[in-house]
Structure formats: structure tokens, C-alpha cells
Design an enzyme around this catalytic site. Structure first.
Site, mmCIF file in Angstrom:
data_model
loop_
_atom_site.group_PDB
_atom_site.id
_atom_site.type_symbol
_atom_site.label_atom_id
_atom_site.label_comp_id
_atom_site.label_asym_id
_atom_site.label_seq_id
_atom_site.Cartn_x
_atom_site.Cartn_y
_atom_site.Cartn_z
ATOM 1 C CB CYS A 90 -0.989 -0.013 1.158
ATOM 2 S SG CYS A 90 -0.283 -0.463 2.744
ATOM 3 C CE LYS A 148 -3.220 2.313 4.013
ATOM 4 N NZ LYS A 148 -3.180 0.858 3.806
ATOM 5 C CG ASP A 353 -3.685 -0.393 -1.689
ATOM 6 O OD1 ASP A 353 -4.208 -1.495 -1.924
ATOM 7 O OD2 ASP A 353 -3.531 0.043 -0.530
ATOM 8 C CG ASN A 354 -1.776 -3.858 -2.160
ATOM 9 O OD1 ASN A 354 -1.310 -2.969 -1.437
ATOM 10 N ND2 ASN A 354 -2.711 -4.690 -1.717
ATOM 11 C CE LYS A 418 -0.621 -5.559 1.926
ATOM 12 N NZ LYS A 418 -1.524 -5.141 3.025
#
Length: 777
Positions: A90, A148, A353-354, A418
Site C-alpha cells: 500500500c 487512509k 492499491d495492490n 499482495k
């Protein structure tokens, strides 16, 4: 005395002189003042929506069965990029997205926690690197961030820290969310509003963070429109979902009850068939094989016991409910934009993000922080899944994560997860729409299969909006970007990708993609980095990495490995860290957080990292001094939450300690009467990551708990509160009776006195001052 112009013409001439002087000054490297820029009335709004740890196939436009009608609508209005890659974790992905620099050049080799001191792992965006938010703001945009952040290293998250890496100092006019890597969605551990922590003693029973983030985003937009009717905005909506701990609203959970009893193998099959039907992959494409590498294995669903199947299905129900709720909240944003007539001129980009993560392990967990407890000497009695009632899954009392078999389904049709540089870790869905500026022709299905990387996306949004990237920051030239805008291929599907080469690295896993070929490793920590571990795939013909061609093409492997090394040196990738050794390094400047501290009621909850330094893998003495009458009661000090922690409180003439051992409760108590007291809770380290806990009242030991497992990893996650147990409670039974249970006595103060570190504390302190002094000798 002010001079009053005698006419409108004289006023206009004066303003022209003022504007001319301002423009001259603004061209200097460090202007004293400037005229604020104004974007044109036709400038589009921009919404960049980023989801945390979501797999390639989870949403309907990419083959998923989860109900996402609003994402479907964005897809129908825009474009699906099927060949978009991101970083494997991330913080690196977010840094690359917001700066246009490759993750290591942006300073983020890994997540924003430790600071090993190496250029590629400073875990700070450098002063000469503007974010796209700073460029949008310089271009006349209002800039908002909800959710976040995770681009400030944890030692700088506390209230006294230098805030130069906080959102407002990196280009955002407004911020609301959690700056940490994740939080709980029912009772967040720490929320920050702009530059300050938000103190919440008790969250409403129906509180849900995704809803709150959307409320805040809508509030920012409405406040802007109340003052300026045409100023465009950039909204970076960085969801906490669907990062663990997985939590969902009851109504959304009900919607998915029973939906995943068929298991991850069946879900992966139907998702892949749907992807072929949607044209995401050509006919004849084979899905990636079952993950079988050590630490990545996925069981055959039909070979699980019925009890296991029932439990595992509950996890995925929660995950699906979170994505459904996320889509509902996107619908609320779109509805408001349509109501005010701005949807058609709003760019919306949606991605992850991943890839989906396998960190839940083979069996998932109802105690996320015990699963997250990484240490070389974990005792045999350590439980990575502390048993809890399955009905608690998804609610505020269980901090859960799904088994990695569901990540195998989420990442359909790719391999691994991830952290991996195989496609399962880096291949993400990307939707982008702009009805007015990028209208789709009826003959265009909106699919784009050209290569794009996370560094390209933020620059593309600037390009589409007509906003130049800042060429200077803080008076110095901005560092060159690695990304390349890809707006042209959206307008014309025959356009080639503007580039085809990209390196990747994460915890020793490496890859290089060059358009047709890809070399990749799944590195085993602790083993040597060699060219023999490279695998080779013809990614154009074999997008799911089924057929390793390294043995047949050693010359291609050799050439690409040499190119990876050149890319790595240029991007400050070295030294490679495959076992977390460098992440255990801490600068000596962090030692200030280990000094004794006295806390008082009404102090905002002490930030997580600052709190952890007082107790982590060491002896500690916690002394509460207070006065009480006969009926006084309440919490003296609390540290942690339902994921693990401890609370000291007074109830019914007893002083009590509750220790939440990752979901298992241990309690002791001793009598106490009216008067002025000192109550001490003494934690003493024992072998095998254990603690003995003594309860001492006015100098006399009255009770004890022996051989408790210590808190590891991110636990206790919620920081220290005095006079109240804020947020997610340590002891749910206490919370049910009294909520946050404010102390009604007087003169309360609590002193933490850290003792010696345990021998098994792995942190290595680097003497920063010595290095700095040598530089000036």
C-alpha cells in the site's frame, strides 16, 4: 489611512498594478506572496478513489458477483483498463500514485513504519517531490482527502511530531481519516481532522467508517459550493476498506448470507468465465494454477470439513458486504454530483492499491493481531486464530481476516497475493470516466488493454484536467517523474502504450516487465539472491504466468536480469531486505518515546506508536494516583481494544484489571475503599514472549496474572487513554455495562515508567547523532 478609489475605473487600474506585481513575484523561486490561481469555469472536478487490498476480480466490471451497480455505471460511462499494474503493497503504491515517481525513488520501499536510513526507504516524500495534490492546488483546485494516508512514518504520527509529511502539508486543504495503515470500521482507533486528532469517547452503535468518510467528503464539497460555485475540486478518497480487520454493517452482511458456501474454487471459476465473456481476456486464456508455494498454499474447498466451510464462508460474506457498502457510498457521491449538475464534468478514477492479501493465513483468523504477531521465537501455545463465536464475524467484537483461499479467488485469474511481484500482487482493476471530456462512442466497449502503471495514473489525472505538474517545490527544481500520462489511449484505443517497461520489488520479490516478457521471483526469505531464481513468462501470450520459459530462454533471462539491476540501482532499490532486518532498525531519535510520561484525563488518546514504545517487549510499571469517594467508579487507564490490550478500572469497591489476550479475557481484582490511592500494574517480562502482571494497591501486591502472552506486532492498536476507555473497548462486558466508563473520582494521573527491554526485543537502535556529528567534523 486607506485610499478610497474615486471610481470603478481607478479601482480596476489599481488592481491591475497589484496583479502585475504579484505575477512578477510569483515567478520567483520563493515568492513573498502570490495571487491565488483560478481554474477555468469548465475545469473538471477530479475524484480519485483508491481501495485497500482489493483483488482484480472483486467488482462486477472485472468479473465479480458482488453487487456494485454504481461502479457498473462508472464503467458504462467510461473505460476499463485491463493491463494496469501497481506496487505490491500500500504505502509504495500510494507514494507512486501521488508523486509519479517509482516507489523506491519516492522513498517507499515498504510500508511507512521503520526507517532503516537508506535512500529508498526513508518513508518520507522528499521536499523536492510535489504531490499531485500540490499541483492541483497550485492550478486553482480545492483539494480534499478522506480516508487512509499511510505516507507518514509511524514515529511522526504523534501530536508533537513534525507535521511536514502530514496531508495538509502535502497539498490538501482538508483532511479527515486515519493516517495509519488501517483501522477498525465500527470504532476507529484514531481519527484525524485536518492537523488534529479527533477525540471520540463513544461511537454510536450504528457507526461505520465508510459511511462517515463519505459524509465528510460530501460536507467538504457542499462547503466549497456554498462559497464558490465554480471552483473545481480534487477529492482523493482513500478507503480503509477492504483492509483487515474485516467489518461490515449488519444489513449488508444479511445480504450475503449463504452466498459463498460454494467455496473459493467455484467462485474463481465463475469469475474467470465472466471475465472471458466480458472480453477482459481472449478466448483460450488459461487461469493461473492453484497457489502451492510454501506459505501460499490454497486448499481444495471440497476437501474441507463442513464446519470449516461454514466458518470460512462467513469471512467472505463480510468482505463482500464491505465492497457492496463501498459501492453504495460511491452512489451517494454520484447522486449529489448529479443533483448539483456536476457529474458530467467530473473525472472519476477507481482502483486498488495492490492485489488481495494472503495475510489471513490458510485458515483465516478471528484475532487479526495474533495472526499479525511476527517474531522468531513465538511459543508453541501461540494461537493465530483465537476461537470466537462465528456470529461475531463482521461485527465490532471480532478483528478478523479471511483465509488466503479467498484472496486466491479475489485475484482471479492471477497467481499469489499482495507482497508478491507475480500478477496477483500487482495487477489491479482500473476504471476511469469523464462523460463530458471523454465521452465513449457507441461502438467502443471501453476496454483498454495497453500497459499502464501506478506512477502514470496521477499524472494522467493532471493531464486530463489541464493542470501542469509543479516544476519546483520549496524553491528547488522538482525531481523528475517516472510516470507517463496515458490520456491518449483513452481517447483512441489504437494508441500504443506510452511505455512498456517497469521494474518491481517488495521484500526481496522482484520482477521486470517489458511488454512481452516478464521475469519474476518469489524469493524465499533468508536465501541468496541469485539469477537462478528468476522465472520467465511470455506475458502477452500467457498473462496468468502458467508456463515458466526460463530454461528454454536463458539469454532472455540474463539480459532482463541485467536490466533489472540497472533499474534497481537507478531507483535506489538496494539493499534488498527479504526478512525484515532493516525494518527492525530504529534511529536513536526514537528513544525519546521510551521516556517515562505522566498522563491526565482529557488528554487525547496517545497515538499508537508512541504508546507502544512504553510497553513493547519490555518491563513496565503503570502507576495510577487518584482520590475517590465511596460511590466513585470508572476507567483509570486503558490501552488497546477488542484486538488486544489491558484496562485498569474501579467498579463496586474493587480495583480491576482486564487483560485481553487477542480475544481471550483474563481478569483480576482487589478491594479498594474511599480515599487517596496509588495503584500500580507491573508487567514483568518472562521467557517465551510472556508477561507476569502484578496488581499493587498502596504498596501491597493484591492480585496477579502469570504467564500472559505479550502484545506483538500492531497490538495494542488503540493508544493509551486516561480516565476513559475510548473507541473499541478492551473489555466488551465492561463496555456493555458502562460504555467508555469515565472515572468519577478526582486528581487522577497515570505515570508510565518503562523498564529494561527483553532480550528477545529485536529492535536495533542506530545512533543517528553520531553519524550526523561525523558529517560536520
Amino acid at each position: 489611512m486607506p485610499i478610497i478609489p474615486e471610481s470603478a475605473q481607478e479601482y480596476a487600474r489599481g488592481y491591475e498594478r497589484f496583479a502585475g506585481t504579484a505575477a512578477e513575484l510569483s515567478s520567483q523561486s520563493t515568492p513573498a506572496w502570490t495571487v491565488p490561481p483560478t481554474a477555468g469555469e469548465d475545469a473538471p472536478n477530479v475524484i480519485l478513489m483508491l481501495v485497500d487490498d482489493m483483488g482484480f476480480s472483486d467488482i462486477a466490471p472485472f468479473g465479480g458477483e458482488i453487487d456494485t451497480p454504481h461502479l457498473d455505471a462508472v464503467s458504462d460511462d467510461g473505460y476499463r483498463l485491463t493491463n494496469y499494474r501497481t506496487a505490491p503493497m500500500c504505502s509504495p503504491a500510494r507514494a507512486a500514485l501521488l508523486t509519479g515517481l517509482n516507489p523506491h525513488r519516492a522513498g517507499f520501499a515498504t510500508v511507512a513504519h521503520g526507517d532503516a536510513g537508506y535512500p529508498g526507504a526513508t518513508l518520507q516524500i522528499a521536499d523536492d517531490v510535489p504531490t499531485i495534490a500540490e499541483s492541483f492546488r497550485a492550478g486553482g483546485y480545492a483539494t480534499f482527502l478522506v480516508g487512509k494516508w499511510h505516507l507518514t512514518k509511524e514515529s511522526l504520527l504523534n501530536d508533537a511530531a513534525d507535521k511536514s509529511s502530514w496531508p495538509l502539508q502535502r497539498g490538501f486543504d482538508r483532511y479527515f481519516g486515519s493516517m495509519d495503515g488501517f483501522t477498525t470500521l465500527h470504532q476507529p482507533h484514531r481519527l484525524v481532522s485536518d492537523n488534529s486528532p479527533l477525540t471520540v469517547d463513544d461511537f454510536p452503535d450504528d457507526y461505520y467508517l465508510t459511511d462517515d468518510l463519505t459524509d465528510r467528503a460530501l460536507g467538504m464539497i457542499k462547503a466549497l459550493r456554498a462559497s464558490e460555485g465554480h471552483k473545481p475540486f480534487f477529492l482523493y478518497f482513500a478507503h480503509q476498506a477492504v483492509h483487515a480487520p474485516l467489518q461490515a454493517k449488519p444489513g449488508d452482511l444479511d445480504k450475503y448470507r449463504g452466498a459463498y458456501q460454494s467455496g473459493w474454487d467455484h467462485i474463481r471459476d465463475i469469475r474467470f468465465r465472466r471475465q472471458i465473456e466480458q472480453g477482459l481476456f481472449p478466448e483460450g486464456t488459461e487461469p493461473g494454477p492453484r497457489n502451492t508455494a510454501p506459505g501460499a498454499e490454497v486448499a481444495v474447498w471440497d476437501e474441507l470439513t463442513p464446519e470449516r466451510q461454514d466458518l470460512f464462508a462467513r469471512y467472505m460474506e463480510t468482505y463482500a458486504a464491505m465492497i457492496d457498502n463501498l459501492d453504495q457510498n460511491l452512489g451517494r457521491l454520484i447522486s449529489h454530483l448529479k443533483r448539483i449538475g456536476e457529474y458530467e464534468n467530473t473525472i472519476i478514477a477507481f482502483t486498488s492499491d495492490n492485489g488481495a492479501t494472503g495475510e489471513g493465513g490458510a485458515a483465516g483468523t478471528r484475532s487479526y493481531f495474533s495472526q499479525f504477531g511476527f517474531h522468531a521465537d513465538l511459543p508453541e501455545r501461540w494461537q493465530r486464530d483465537v476461537p470466537r463465536d462465528p456470529d461475531l464475524i463482521g461485527g465490532p467484537r471480532a478483528f478478523v481476516h479471511y483465509p488466503r483461499g479467498w484472496a486466491y479467488a479475489s485475484n482471479t485469474p492471477f497467481r499469489y497475493y499482495k507482497r508478491d511481484t507475480f500478477e496477483g500482487g500487482v495487477h489491479a482493476p482500473l476504471l476511469l470516466s469523464w462523460p463530458r471530456g471523454l465521452p465513449r462512442r457507441a461502438s467502443d466497449d471501453g476496454l483498454r488493454d495497453q500497459f499502464a502503471y501506478v506512477t502514470d495514473l496521477g499524472l494522467t489525472l493532471l493531464d486530463l484536467a489541464g493542470v501542469p505538474r509543479l516544476s519546483r517545490r520549496n524553491g528547488v527544481a522538482a525531481k523528475e517523474v517516472d510516470g507517463v500520462p496515458f490520456a491518449r489511449l483513452l481517447r483512441d484505443r489504437s494508441e500504443p502504450s506510452p511505455r512498456t517497461t517497469q521494474y518491481s520489488e517488495m521484500v526481496g520479490n522482484r520482477s521486470l516487465y517489458d511488454g512481452r516478457w516478464k521475469i519474476v521471483t518469489r524469493h524465499l526469505p533468508g536465501t541468496a539472491f541469485t539469477d537462478t531464481e528468476w522465472e520467465l513468462y511470455d506475458i502477452a501470450a500467457d498473462p496468468t504466468e502458467r508456463h515458466d520459459l526460463a530454461a528454454q530462454n536463458p539469454e532472455i533471462v540474463q539480459q532482463m536480469a541485467a536490466q533489472w539491476n540497472r533499474e534497481a540501482w537507478h531507483n535506489t532499490v538496494f539493499p534488498l531486505d527479504d526478512d525484515g532486518t532493516t525494518r527492525s532498525f530504529r534511529p536513536s531519535t526514537d528513544l525519546v518515546y521510551e521516556q517515562p510520561v505522566t498522563l491526565y484525563p482529557d488528554t487525547p488518546t496517545l497515538e499508537r506508536y508512541r504508546s507502544s514504545k512504553l510497553i513493547r517487549l519490555r518491563d513496565v510499571e503503570i502507576a495510577a494516583r487518584f482520590s475517590m469517594a465511596g460511590e466513585d467508579a470508572g476507567v483509570l487507564v486503558a490501552h488497546g481494544d477488542q484486538g488486544g490490550g489491558y484496562v485498569l478500572f474501579i467498579e463496586d469497591g474493587q480495583v480491576c484489571v482486564s487483560y485481553n489476550q487477542f480475544g481471550e479475557m483474563q481478569r483480576i481484582a482487589a478491594p479498594i475503599g474511599p480515599g487517596t490511592h496509588e495503584v500500580v500494574v507491573r508487567f514483568t517480562c518472562r521467557p517465551e514472549l510472556a508477561w507476569d502482571v502484578a496488581l499493587i494497591v498502596d504498596g501491597q501486591q493484591r492480585a496477579r496474572l502469570d504467564d500472559l502472552l505479550q502484545m506483538l506486532g500492531m497490538a495494542p492498536f488503540t493508544g493509551i487513554s486516561v480516565g476513559v476507555d475510548r473507541g473499541s473497548p478492551v473489555d466488551w462486558n465492561l463496555h456493555e455495562r458502562f460504555r467508555s466508563f469515565p472515572f468519577t473520582g478526582s486528581e487522577l494521573e497515570v505515570t508510565y515508567t518503562p523498564g529494561e527491554r527483553a532480550a528477545y526485543n529485536p529492535e536495533v537502535i542506530k545512533q543517528v547523532e553520531r553519524v550526523v556529528n561525523r558529517m560536520y567534523e
